[in-house]
Scaffold this active site. Structure first.
Site, PDB file in Angstrom:
ATOM      1  N   ASP A 193      -4.594  -3.470  12.562  1.00 13.38           N
ATOM      2  CA  ASP A 193      -4.477  -4.073  11.232  1.00 13.38           C
ATOM      3  C   ASP A 193      -5.026  -5.494  11.242  1.00 13.38           C
ATOM      4  O   ASP A 193      -4.814  -6.250  12.200  1.00 13.38           O
ATOM      5  CB  ASP A 193      -3.009  -4.097  10.783  1.00 13.38           C
TER       6      ASP A 193
ATOM      7  N   HIS B 291      -7.511   2.178  14.516  1.00 11.02           N
ATOM      8  CA  HIS B 291      -7.786   0.817  14.065  1.00 11.02           C
ATOM      9  C   HIS B 291      -6.613  -0.079  14.412  1.00 11.02           C
ATOM     10  O   HIS B 291      -5.516   0.385  14.726  1.00 11.02           O
ATOM     11  CB  HIS B 291      -8.001   0.784  12.545  1.00 11.02           C
TER      12      HIS B 291
ATOM     13  N   LYS C 177       0.853  -1.193   0.000  1.00 11.92           N
ATOM     14  CA  LYS C 177       0.000   0.000   0.000  1.00 11.92           C
ATOM     15  C   LYS C 177       0.884   1.237   0.000  1.00 11.92           C
ATOM     16  O   LYS C 177       1.987   1.234   0.574  1.00 11.92           O
ATOM     17  CB  LYS C 177      -0.915   0.013   1.228  1.00 11.92           C
TER      18      LYS C 177
ATOM     19  N   HIS D 167      -3.792   2.079  16.462  1.00 12.86           N
ATOM     20  CA  HIS D 167      -3.027   3.223  15.970  1.00 12.86           C
ATOM     21  C   HIS D 167      -3.887   4.087  15.066  1.00 12.86           C
ATOM     22  O   HIS D 167      -4.979   3.695  14.638  1.00 12.86           O
ATOM     23  CB  HIS D 167      -1.762   2.759  15.241  1.00 12.86           C
TER      24      HIS D 167
END
Length: 407
Positions: free
Chosen positions: A295, A293, A274, A349
């Protein structure tokens, strides 16, 4: 480009000119499109120098222009965050303004010394113990002397910057499908709307970089030159580093060194690359580049640029993660937390943004194959410590998390 007026029967043709004989006036107007989402649209008005000398006439023309609808040819297409930033907005569009309990100005820890996230020298004997400890206590750490040449990282960053320098039309050739479909590849502006309907100040580009049988080079940009070679070279190093980290984390749980790699699919591991692009933001104190969120992946290997932005939540506070030149940032993801039965923690994070500078990052999400069932390792489940998470195929876990469904 023709615009239909709401309060007039005629049509005005508006366009931008650089002709020295004309004065250009730019009006940024927020046009309601759907679901109370507002999109800035820049109207360019052509006025002769004679008109510009008559303020009343100019004002009348501007007010008429502001009544224009979005051009029919654009439909309901939205602008990218990169384009919003280029419009030099005076204020943040309302759909980007976070609620007070999320605004970084109000929630970032400023009360004294900020604890430093662990920085681990991967060339040091005994570094594995530090990796395991950081995964337990922080869920995030930075690694140096990691074996990825600086030239490889620099080339990855160069082609990523060059991609976002391309015209919008070129980037849109690689536009992402609806992420709710489970297809996580392509260029876009948002992955999902949060529960309050807010957006994040972020554009992105996703694509799988390994294994070869899952790579779709049709979604990889043909420009800039060297894009494919840069990503493939970097991925080979990330694959090697991932195996090393898995080994340390397995041993830290009292398991065989290869336990984690085997449980996550071995050679079938998916490496999803990404690029995050966070352009300058008019009111960074009110916005987020990425909302809080964890991961979904097993772990994430991230290359940041030098602009501060990553924050982690620990002990009830949001802390900045200090930029360490040459370091790679490792996030523990949901699948390792599940595998370890909660011994290792997926890091919560978020990302803040900057008023003057563009922040970019290059994460690689290391994921199990879609059809692989992930659960707690049997040796980590006892009567005294039962399984804390339901075993689930990764594709089902991913679907539930993206669509905010019960796990």
């Amino acid at each position: 480009m023709d615009f239909e007026l709401l309060n007039s029967k005629h049509v005005i043709q508006l366009q931008a000119f650089s002709d020295i004989n004309y004065v250009n006036i730019t009006v940024v107007h927020f046009v309601e499109i759907t679901d109370n989402i507002h999109c800035p649209f820049i109207y360019f008005c052509r006025f002769s120098a004679l008109l510009a000398t008559n303020p009343a006439c100019v004002q009348e023309q501007v007010e008429t222009t502001k009544a224009c609808r979005i051009p029919r040819s654009m439909g309901e297409a939205h602008l990218s965050v990169q384009e919003l930033a280029a419009a030099s907005l005076g204020a943040l569009p309302p759909e980007f303004v976070r609620s007070e309990h999320e605004q970084p100005a109000a929630t970032t820890f400023r009360g004294g010394a900020v604890p430093d996230t662990p920085v681990i020298d991967m060339s040091e004997p005994g570094c594995g113990a530090y990796v395991a400890e950081a995964a337990r206590e922080w869920g995030l750490f930075q690694v140096v002397n990691h074996g990825v040449p600086s030239s490889v990282v620099a080339e990855l960053q160069r082609v990523g910057r060059a991609f976002f320098d391309l015209p919008r039309e070129e980037k849109e050739r690689y536009a992402m499908d609806d992420p709710a479909s489970g297809k996580m590849e392509g260029y876009g502006t948002k992955l999902q709307r949060d529960l309050e309907g807010k957006k994040t100040w972020n554009d992105f580009f996703f694509h799988v970089v390994a294994p070869p049988e899952q790579v779709n080079h049709g979604i990889w940009p043909r420009s800039p030159a060297g894009y494919r070679e840069a990503n493939e070279a970097y991925c080979r190093h990330v694959q090697r580093l991932t195996r090393e980290l898995y080994g340390h984390l397995s041993l830290g749980l009292g398991l065989e060194e290869g336990a984690m790699a085997e449980a996550f699919g071995g050679d079938r591991l998916v490496f999803l690359g990404k690029i995050n692009f966070y352009p300058p933001c008019p009111q960074p104190e009110l916005a987020l580049g990425l909302a809080p969120h964890t991961d979904m992946s097993t772990l994430t290997v991230l290359v940041p640029n030098e602009v501060q932005g990553l924050q982690i939540f620990k002990d009830g506070h949001w802390y900045d993660v200090k930029y360490v030149p040459g370091a790679l940032i490792i996030h523990i993801g949901d699948q390792i937390e599940i595998f370890s039965n909660g011994a290792y923690k997926a890091v919560l994070h978020r990302t803040t943004v900057n008023k003057e500078k563009t922040r970019m990052s290059w994460p690689v999400f290391v994921e199990p194959p879609a059809d692989l069932v992930v659960g707690a390792h049997p040796q980590l489940v006892t009567d005294e410590n039962p399984a804390k998470y339901k075993a689930k195929k990764y594709k089902d876990y991913q679907h539930c998390k993206i669509n905010k469904l019960p796990m």
